[in-house]
Design a protein around this motif. Structure first.
Motif, PDB file in Angstrom:
ATOM      1  N   TRP A 113     -43.588 -13.179  11.488  1.00 35.13           N
ATOM      2  CA  TRP A 113     -44.189 -13.416  10.174  1.00 35.13           C
ATOM      3  C   TRP A 113     -45.546 -14.096  10.319  1.00 35.13           C
ATOM      4  N   LEU A 114     -45.624 -15.113  11.183  1.00 39.12           N
ATOM      5  CA  LEU A 114     -46.886 -15.829  11.372  1.00 39.12           C
ATOM      6  C   LEU A 114     -47.955 -14.948  12.008  1.00 39.12           C
ATOM      7  N   LEU A 115     -47.556 -14.077  12.922  1.00 42.27           N
ATOM      8  CA  LEU A 115     -48.513 -13.180  13.586  1.00 42.27           C
ATOM      9  C   LEU A 115     -48.707 -11.874  12.831  1.00 42.27           C
ATOM     10  N   ARG A 116     -47.943 -11.710  11.764  1.00 47.57           N
ATOM     11  CA  ARG A 116     -47.958 -10.460  10.992  1.00 47.57           C
ATOM     12  C   ARG A 116     -47.748  -9.263  11.912  1.00 47.57           C
ATOM     13  N   SER A 117     -46.743  -9.417  12.766  1.00 42.33           N
ATOM     14  CA  SER A 117     -46.411  -8.412  13.768  1.00 42.33           C
ATOM     15  C   SER A 117     -45.336  -7.478  13.228  1.00 42.33           C
ATOM     16  N   ASN A 118     -45.436  -6.224  13.587  1.00 42.11           N
ATOM     17  CA  ASN A 118     -44.432  -5.246  13.171  1.00 42.11           C
ATOM     18  C   ASN A 118     -43.587  -4.778  14.350  1.00 42.11           C
ATOM     19  N   ALA A 119     -43.623  -5.484  15.455  1.00 41.26           N
ATOM     20  CA  ALA A 119     -42.832  -5.096  16.622  1.00 41.26           C
ATOM     21  C   ALA A 119     -41.354  -5.152  16.270  1.00 41.26           C
ATOM     22  N   PRO A 120     -40.577  -4.178  16.701  1.00 42.77           N
ATOM     23  CA  PRO A 120     -39.154  -4.159  16.363  1.00 42.77           C
ATOM     24  C   PRO A 120     -38.402  -5.300  17.026  1.00 42.77           C
ATOM     25  N   ALA A 121     -37.502  -5.918  16.272  1.00 42.12           N
ATOM     26  CA  ALA A 121     -36.697  -7.013  16.797  1.00 42.12           C
ATOM     27  C   ALA A 121     -35.489  -6.494  17.562  1.00 42.12           C
TER      28      ALA A 121
END
Length: 188
Positions: A113-121
């Protein structure tokens, strides 16, 4: 006269006495011999209004950030901060096989959320994950590390505040009980 019922606090205290390292067991440890004079300083083993919240905060840091040797790390970082060593060691148990997955997931979500990343968890299918785990770790690493740092800071501050508040409430209760005991002449 009937026996007092065993409370959850009694169980926690008994578990702590059985499982936490004692001052004597640390005196006998070969690994601690070089720093024994610092680790075994009496002020690090006393429960005071300042040392207990410090121990809680540092135990949170060691418990969340370090995957191994958490108790030893908590004891070592308690030294310069004059924190209570047994409390710091006990609080490291915040991470255990039941809580670690939730902590890691929350840390990843916070970091993403802080990095606005869309990498899959979630990992890829097994065949791809067998060869691509380094790439997944590279993609998930920055959000996870940032999330762990943020979560650790929040847990340490919250733990410190709750321990300080708990200490104040406990002392106030003792004073109130002592005052009532004197006022009523020692009889209940």
């Amino acid at each position: 006269m009937s026996a007092r019922p065993i409370t959850a606090w009694d169980r926690i205290a008994a578990w702590s006495r059985r499982n936490l390292p004692t001052r004597e067991s640390m005196e006998r440890s070969r690994l601690l011999r070089p720093v024994a004079h610092r680790v075994l300083a009496p002020e690090l083993w006393r429960f005071t209004r300042r040392s207990v919240p410090r121990g809680v905060a540092l135990g949170m840091v060691a418990g969340i950030l370090f995957p191994v040797a958490q108790i030893a790390i908590a004891a070592l970082i308690a030294l310069p901060f004059r924190a209570n060593v047994p409390v710091a060691a006990l609080v490291t148990f915040i991470t255990n096989p039941f809580t670690t997955p939730f902590i890691l997931f929350a840390a990843y979500q916070i970091g993403a959320w802080l990095l606005r990343s869309n990498a899959p968890a979630v990992a890829q299918p097994v065949a791809e994950a067998a060869t691509g785990w380094l790439q997944w770790l590279w993609d998930a690493g920055p959000p996870l590390v940032l999330g762990l740092l943020v979560l650790t800071a929040l847990a340490a501050v919250l733990g410190y505040a709750l321990a300080a508040l708990g200490w104040r409430l406990w002392i106030a209760r003792k004073w109130r009980h002592r005052h009532e005991h004197r006022r009523f002449g020692g009889c209940h």
